[in-house]
Write a protein that holds these residues in place. Structure first.
Motif, PDB file in Angstrom:
ATOM      1  N   ASP A 293       0.854  -1.186   0.000  1.00  0.00           N
ATOM      2  CA  ASP A 293       0.000   0.000   0.000  1.00  0.00           C
ATOM      3  C   ASP A 293       0.887   1.232   0.000  1.00  0.00           C
ATOM      4  OD1 ASP A 293      -2.248  -1.596   0.117  1.00  0.00           O
ATOM      5  OD2 ASP A 293      -2.434  -1.466   2.296  1.00  0.00           O
ATOM      6  N   ALA A 294       0.564   2.197  -0.866  1.00  0.00           N
ATOM      7  CA  ALA A 294       1.419   3.375  -0.994  1.00  0.00           C
ATOM      8  C   ALA A 294       0.633   4.514  -1.622  1.00  0.00           C
ATOM      9  CB  ALA A 294       2.654   3.049  -1.843  1.00  0.00           C
ATOM     10  N   MET A 295       1.236   5.704  -1.597  1.00  0.00           N
ATOM     11  CA  MET A 295       0.641   6.893  -2.188  1.00  0.00           C
ATOM     12  C   MET A 295       1.165   7.047  -3.620  1.00  0.00           C
ATOM     13  SD  MET A 295      -1.222   7.546   0.175  1.00  0.00           S
ATOM     14  CE  MET A 295      -1.482   7.462   1.931  1.00  0.00           C
ATOM     15  N   ARG A 296       0.276   6.890  -4.601  1.00  0.00           N
ATOM     16  CA  ARG A 296       0.663   6.838  -6.012  1.00  0.00           C
ATOM     17  C   ARG A 296       0.427   8.170  -6.707  1.00  0.00           C
ATOM     18  NH1 ARG A 296      -1.304   6.304 -11.163  1.00  0.00           N
ATOM     19  NH2 ARG A 296      -0.287   4.763 -12.528  1.00  0.00           N
ATOM     20  N   LEU A 315      -2.666   9.357  -4.484  1.00  0.00           N
ATOM     21  CA  LEU A 315      -3.860   8.609  -4.094  1.00  0.00           C
ATOM     22  C   LEU A 315      -3.453   7.264  -3.510  1.00  0.00           C
ATOM     23  CD1 LEU A 315      -6.044   9.291  -7.268  1.00  0.00           C
ATOM     24  CD2 LEU A 315      -6.146  10.492  -5.073  1.00  0.00           C
ATOM     25  N   LEU A 316      -4.131   6.858  -2.458  1.00  0.00           N
ATOM     26  CA  LEU A 316      -3.836   5.580  -1.812  1.00  0.00           C
ATOM     27  C   LEU A 316      -4.119   4.434  -2.784  1.00  0.00           C
ATOM     28  CD1 LEU A 316      -3.078   3.907   0.672  1.00  0.00           C
ATOM     29  CD2 LEU A 316      -5.480   4.063   1.393  1.00  0.00           C
ATOM     30  N   ASP A 334      -8.695   4.801  -2.708  1.00  0.00           N
ATOM     31  CA  ASP A 334      -9.430   6.003  -2.319  1.00  0.00           C
ATOM     32  C   ASP A 334      -9.211   7.075  -3.370  1.00  0.00           C
ATOM     33  OD1 ASP A 334     -11.045   7.666  -0.838  1.00  0.00           O
ATOM     34  OD2 ASP A 334      -9.579   8.057   0.743  1.00  0.00           O
ATOM     35  N   ASP A 335     -10.153   8.025  -3.444  1.00  0.00           N
ATOM     36  CA  ASP A 335     -10.009   9.122  -4.408  1.00  0.00           C
ATOM     37  C   ASP A 335      -9.737  10.449  -3.724  1.00  0.00           C
ATOM     38  OD1 ASP A 335     -12.457   9.584  -3.260  1.00  0.00           O
ATOM     39  OD2 ASP A 335     -13.609   9.532  -5.126  1.00  0.00           O
ATOM     40  N   ILE A 336      -9.452  10.434  -2.428  1.00  0.00           N
ATOM     41  CA  ILE A 336      -9.086  11.652  -1.702  1.00  0.00           C
ATOM     42  C   ILE A 336      -7.566  11.811  -1.745  1.00  0.00           C
ATOM     43  CG2 ILE A 336      -9.092  12.838   0.524  1.00  0.00           C
ATOM     44  CD1 ILE A 336     -11.631  11.376   1.232  1.00  0.00           C
ATOM     45  N   PRO A 337      -7.052  12.947  -2.212  1.00  0.00           N
ATOM     46  CA  PRO A 337      -5.592  13.130  -2.240  1.00  0.00           C
ATOM     47  C   PRO A 337      -4.999  13.098  -0.836  1.00  0.00           C
ATOM     48  CG  PRO A 337      -6.685  14.723  -3.669  1.00  0.00           C
ATOM     49  CD  PRO A 337      -7.756  14.068  -2.858  1.00  0.00           C
ATOM     50  N   THR A 338      -4.023  12.257  -0.648  1.00  0.00           N
ATOM     51  CA  THR A 338      -3.395  12.090   0.663  1.00  0.00           C
ATOM     52  C   THR A 338      -1.889  11.924   0.514  1.00  0.00           C
ATOM     53  OG1 THR A 338      -3.798   9.707   0.546  1.00  0.00           O
ATOM     54  CG2 THR A 338      -5.403  11.022   1.750  1.00  0.00           C
ATOM     55  N   GLU A 339      -1.196  12.198   1.602  1.00  0.00           N
ATOM     56  CA  GLU A 339       0.259  12.010   1.652  1.00  0.00           C
ATOM     57  C   GLU A 339       0.699  11.777   3.095  1.00  0.00           C
ATOM     58  OE1 GLU A 339       3.025  11.359   0.815  1.00  0.00           O
ATOM     59  OE2 GLU A 339       3.403  11.707  -1.285  1.00  0.00           O
ATOM     60  N   PHE A 340       2.001  11.579   3.253  1.00  0.00           N
ATOM     61  CA  PHE A 340       2.650  11.437   4.556  1.00  0.00           C
ATOM     62  C   PHE A 340       1.969  10.380   5.434  1.00  0.00           C
ATOM     63  CE2 PHE A 340       3.445  15.855   3.174  1.00  0.00           C
ATOM     64  CZ  PHE A 340       4.821  15.791   3.058  1.00  0.00           C
ATOM     65  N   ASN A 378     -11.386  -3.266   6.334  1.00  0.00           N
ATOM     66  CA  ASN A 378     -12.757  -3.211   5.826  1.00  0.00           C
ATOM     67  C   ASN A 378     -12.964  -2.146   4.758  1.00  0.00           C
ATOM     68  OD1 ASN A 378     -13.069  -0.720   7.107  1.00  0.00           O
ATOM     69  ND2 ASN A 378     -14.113  -1.579   8.886  1.00  0.00           N
ATOM     70  N   GLY A 379     -11.873  -1.455   4.357  1.00  0.00           N
ATOM     71  CA  GLY A 379     -11.957  -0.507   3.269  1.00  0.00           C
ATOM     72  C   GLY A 379     -12.666   0.787   3.592  1.00  0.00           C
ATOM     73  N   SER A 380     -12.659   1.187   4.845  1.00  0.00           N
ATOM     74  CA  SER A 380     -13.324   2.431   5.239  1.00  0.00           C
ATOM     75  C   SER A 380     -12.304   3.470   5.666  1.00  0.00           C
ATOM     76  CB  SER A 380     -14.306   2.167   6.379  1.00  0.00           C
ATOM     77  OG  SER A 380     -13.604   1.757   7.544  1.00  0.00           O
TER      78      SER A 380
END
Length: 463
Positions: A293-296, A315-316, A334-340, A378-380
């Protein structure tokens, strides 16, 4: 000789000393804007020490230690056209906490006599180190945040190091994938630091692509090598820019290196073009396959030469590597931009249910305005908005002393309040983010947006 070869090569690319090249390389100071030198990206100029900080709420009594974060803080007058966010002088921002009190805040420059490590701060074998990649040597830091004139890892390190070493809590070993293309253009190195703080092994791995290895991951049996779509660029180096660039011609791939053997052989898995600055974690499933799992990032360092937030958001994403078939599957989670991203500090290389990230907002106008907790089983997810004009940093997870569940603990992060131009250290109950912070520690100045930090546990004698 290899370092001279590197520099001569960069000179050949730029083609001599023409006036046009000189203008392109150096520009005219003050004639360009750069978002990574503005707002809360801008450096702070004062070195501050403050005692008995104001606390709103209650700091849990079990939290005794030092919270430190590293990040770039250029102290001179950088050329705005050329300045890249990754290149500023390293500055530490730290808070000492003990028995429910915030004893002090300090900020200190990392002193190394050259380019200072500006990316992360780690603790291993009772030592604290400021670290970065690309050949930089770790700098030992004491519990007052002062740089020490000592050799890292008791003088046993023979290569550069990494911004993101991974601790195997079962063996006590620290694993790092290290590159230094100025001294070795053909290889990267897998470095293992034993639990006693000395380098146990160093293994050269051929990597002719010269990709930017900012991160790695580990599992029980493998070290993951991320040979992705950003490569070293003589073209950018010769013009005075940060010398890494997107490359459409390179086949992005993830490599599995046997972490228990001595061979340099890598099993490679081709993937779609992308880049990863930060992994959440990796593990092996019941069938022996590897899950990452990583931020792509879909693309970056192509149009924007000054930093990572001007093109596509992270994106995760999950990659599943079928070891027997040699195939890789990719799934956006997920479609929310995330980092760190951060996880429980003892679970690197093992299955983890929870991850904690900074929600960064739109790619070309990041607001860093939310903390996200992922339940990867659970993907939440749980998203906590920080409020108008409030912008956070990397959330660091700290487990409780007598932990019964993986997410029983605290999140710490610096939060910048634009309305007052100052920052706070904010503490959340990791199991109840939506109730808001359980404590806020006021700081005498703002903490610029930066990179990574750590909670370093310590007894009262550290203060």
């Amino acid at each position: 000789m290899k370092r001279r070869r590197f520099l001569i090569g960069s000179g050949m690319v730029v083609g001599g000393g023409s006036a046009a090249w000189a203008f392109d390389r150096y520009g005219i100071p003050g004639t360009h804007s750069n978002p990574y030198l503005e707002g809360n990206f801008a450096p702070v100029r004062e070195i501050v020490s403050a005692d008995r900080l104001k606390v709103t709420g209650v700091i849990p009594k079990e939290l005794t230690g030092l919270y430190v974060r590293n990040g770039p803080n250029p102290m001179g007058s950088p050329n705005a056209k050329k300045y890249h966010w990754f290149q500023g002088t390293g500055m530490l921002h730290g808070i000492r906490i003990e028995e429910g009190k915030a004893l002090w805040y300090k900020n200190r420059l990392v002193q190394s006599g050259g380019f200072t490590p500006n990316t992360h701060i780690i603790s291993h074998a009772n030592k604290i180190y400021a670290v970065n990649e690309a050949g930089g040597r770790p700098v030992e830091i004491d519990t007052k945040l002062d740089s020490q004139d000592s050799q890292p890892f008791q003088g046993t390190l023979r290569t550069g190091f990494s911004a993101h070493p991974k601790l195997d809590s079962i063996t006590g070993e620290l694993h790092a994938m290290c590159y230094d293309y100025a001294s070795d253009m053909d290889n990267v190195h897998h470095v293992v630091v034993a639990g006693d703080g000395r380098v146990k092994s160093t293994r050269a791995i051929p990597l002719p692509s010269r990709s930017m290895l900012h991160e790695c991951a580990i599992t029980e049996n493998y070290v993951l090598i991320l040979d992705l779509s950003i490569l070293f660029s003589f073209y950018k180096l010769g013009r005075g820019y940060f010398p890494f660039s997107w490359n459409d011609e390179h086949q992005a791939r993830i490599g599995l290196l046997d972490r228990h053997g001595s061979s340099s052989d890598v099993k490679w898995f081709d993937i779609d073009p992308c880049y990863i600055f930060h992994t959440v974690n990796a593990h092996e499933d019941a069938q022996g396959n590897v899950v990452l799992d990583a931020m792509r990032y879909q693309r970056l360092f192509d149009d924007d030469w000054n930093g990572p937030f001007g093109e596509h958001p992270a994106l995760l994403t999950r990659w599943s590597l079928n070891v027997s078939r040699g195939t890789a599957e990719e799934q956006q989670l997920d479609d929310i931009p995330t980092e760190f991203p951060r996880i429980h500090p003892d679970l690197a290389g093992q299955f983890n249910r929870y991850g904690y990230c900074l929600g960064v907002g739109a790619a070309k106008n990041p607001d860093f305005g939310r903390i996200i907790k992922y339940d990867l089983a659970n993907g939440s997810s749980e998203v906590v908005e920080l409020g108008v004009e409030k912008m956070a940093a990397e959330p660091v997870f700290i487990p409780t002393e007598n932990q019964e569940s993986e997410d029983e603990g605290y999140l710490m992060t610096y939060v910048y309040d634009k309305t007052v131009d100052k920052s706070e250290l904010v503490i959340f109950n990791a199991q109840d983010l939506k109730s808001g912070p359980i404590a806020k520690i006021g700081l005498p100045q703002r903490v610029p947006f930066g990179f990574h930090g750590s909670w370093i546990e310590g007894e009262k004698t550290l203060a």
